[in-house]
Motif scaffolding. Structure first.
Motif, PDB file in Angstrom:
ATOM      1  N   GLN A   1       0.829  -1.208   0.000  1.00 42.66           N
ATOM      2  CA  GLN A   1       0.000   0.000   0.000  1.00 42.66           C
ATOM      3  C   GLN A   1       0.860   1.253   0.000  1.00 42.66           C
ATOM      4  O   GLN A   1       0.597   2.204  -0.739  1.00 42.66           O
ATOM      5  N   ARG A   2       1.900   1.251   0.819  1.00 43.58           N
ATOM      6  CA  ARG A   2       2.797   2.410   0.902  1.00 43.58           C
ATOM      7  C   ARG A   2       3.530   2.620  -0.427  1.00 43.58           C
ATOM      8  O   ARG A   2       3.666   3.756  -0.881  1.00 43.58           O
TER       9      ARG A   2
ATOM     10  N   LEU B   1      12.480   4.242  -5.019  1.00 44.27           N
ATOM     11  CA  LEU B   1      11.163   4.129  -4.394  1.00 44.27           C
ATOM     12  C   LEU B   1      11.288   3.511  -3.005  1.00 44.27           C
ATOM     13  O   LEU B   1      10.620   3.944  -2.065  1.00 44.27           O
ATOM     14  N   ALA B   2      12.184   2.541  -2.874  1.00 42.88           N
ATOM     15  CA  ALA B   2      12.423   1.933  -1.554  1.00 42.88           C
ATOM     16  C   ALA B   2      12.869   2.996  -0.546  1.00 42.88           C
ATOM     17  O   ALA B   2      12.398   3.019   0.597  1.00 42.88           O
ATOM     18  N   LYS B   3      13.737   3.906  -0.972  1.00 46.37           N
ATOM     19  CA  LYS B   3      14.189   4.987  -0.092  1.00 46.37           C
ATOM     20  C   LYS B   3      13.038   5.912   0.271  1.00 46.37           C
ATOM     21  O   LYS B   3      12.899   6.320   1.422  1.00 46.37           O
ATOM     22  N   LEU B   4      12.206   6.246  -0.716  1.00 44.90           N
ATOM     23  CA  LEU B   4      11.082   7.151  -0.452  1.00 44.90           C
ATOM     24  C   LEU B   4      10.096   6.585   0.564  1.00 44.90           C
ATOM     25  O   LEU B   4       9.493   7.333   1.326  1.00 44.90           O
ATOM     26  N   ILE B   5       9.943   5.272   0.571  1.00 43.35           N
ATOM     27  CA  ILE B   5       8.994   4.693   1.521  1.00 43.35           C
ATOM     28  C   ILE B   5       9.639   4.357   2.863  1.00 43.35           C
ATOM     29  O   ILE B   5       8.982   3.839   3.757  1.00 43.35           O
ATOM     30  N   GLY B   6      10.934   4.679   2.988  1.00 45.66           N
ATOM     31  CA  GLY B   6      11.603   4.490   4.268  1.00 45.66           C
ATOM     32  C   GLY B   6      12.225   3.121   4.485  1.00 45.66           C
ATOM     33  O   GLY B   6      12.578   2.761   5.606  1.00 45.66           O
ATOM     34  N   HIS B   7      12.386   2.356   3.410  1.00 50.33           N
ATOM     35  CA  HIS B   7      13.015   1.036   3.483  1.00 50.33           C
ATOM     36  C   HIS B   7      14.083   0.940   2.390  1.00 50.33           C
ATOM     37  O   HIS B   7      13.901   0.254   1.386  1.00 50.33           O
TER      38      HIS B   7
ATOM     39  N   ARG C   1      14.058  -5.065  -3.875  1.00 51.08           N
ATOM     40  CA  ARG C   1      13.455  -6.290  -4.428  1.00 51.08           C
ATOM     41  C   ARG C   1      11.996  -6.412  -4.005  1.00 51.08           C
ATOM     42  O   ARG C   1      11.152  -6.829  -4.787  1.00 51.08           O
ATOM     43  N   ALA C   2      11.704  -6.034  -2.781  1.00 51.43           N
ATOM     44  CA  ALA C   2      10.322  -6.055  -2.309  1.00 51.43           C
ATOM     45  C   ALA C   2       9.477  -5.033  -3.072  1.00 51.43           C
ATOM     46  O   ALA C   2       8.300  -5.277  -3.356  1.00 51.43           O
ATOM     47  N   VAL C   3      10.087  -3.891  -3.423  1.00 53.20           N
ATOM     48  CA  VAL C   3       9.397  -2.896  -4.242  1.00 53.20           C
ATOM     49  C   VAL C   3       9.072  -3.512  -5.602  1.00 53.20           C
ATOM     50  O   VAL C   3       7.957  -3.376  -6.113  1.00 53.20           O
ATOM     51  N   GLY C   4      10.032  -4.215  -6.197  1.00 50.79           N
ATOM     52  CA  GLY C   4       9.794  -4.882  -7.476  1.00 50.79           C
ATOM     53  C   GLY C   4       8.665  -5.881  -7.390  1.00 50.79           C
ATOM     54  O   GLY C   4       7.812  -5.949  -8.280  1.00 50.79           O
TER      55      GLY C   4
END
Length: 100
Positions: free
Chosen positions: A6-7, A27-33, A38-41
């Motif tokens: 969702q984030r 995008l991972a950085k923008l969501i704080g992770h 890979r999880a973003v992918g």
């Protein structure tokens, strides 16, 4: 759908405008992770809201388009429709249109 997914969708839709791209890591950085690229992918692969949530705007760190849950031709078509130039699976002017 997980809170992480969702984030990802929320931030992507809010922060990456038409005509721009972001890397999976960005995008991972923008969501704080920052290490969760890979999880973003994986989240982009499962995006049930496309094209409203524009997962076609998320690309590899080297400017390659990366994969797409549907036919890669769909990712190319959507990118080009937004003014993003693509040649041989790579984003043209990647440094200028990539949100960091």
């Amino acid at each position: 759908m997980t809170k992480f997914q969702q984030r990802c969708y929320q931030i992507l839709k809010a922060e990456v405008p038409k005509g721009h791209v972001i890397t999976y890591g960005g995008l991972a950085k923008l969501i704080g992770h920052p290490n969760a690229y890979r999880a973003v992918g994986s989240a982009m692969n499962k995006n049930p809201f496309a094209p409203e949530v524009p997962c076609h705007r998320v690309v590899k760190a080297n400017g390659e388009l990366g994969s797409f849950a549907d036919d890669i031709g769909v990712k190319i078509k959507r990118s080009k429709a937004e003014g993003v130039e693509v040649k041989n699976g790579n984003i043209i002017n990647f440094q200028h249109i990539c949100i960091r």
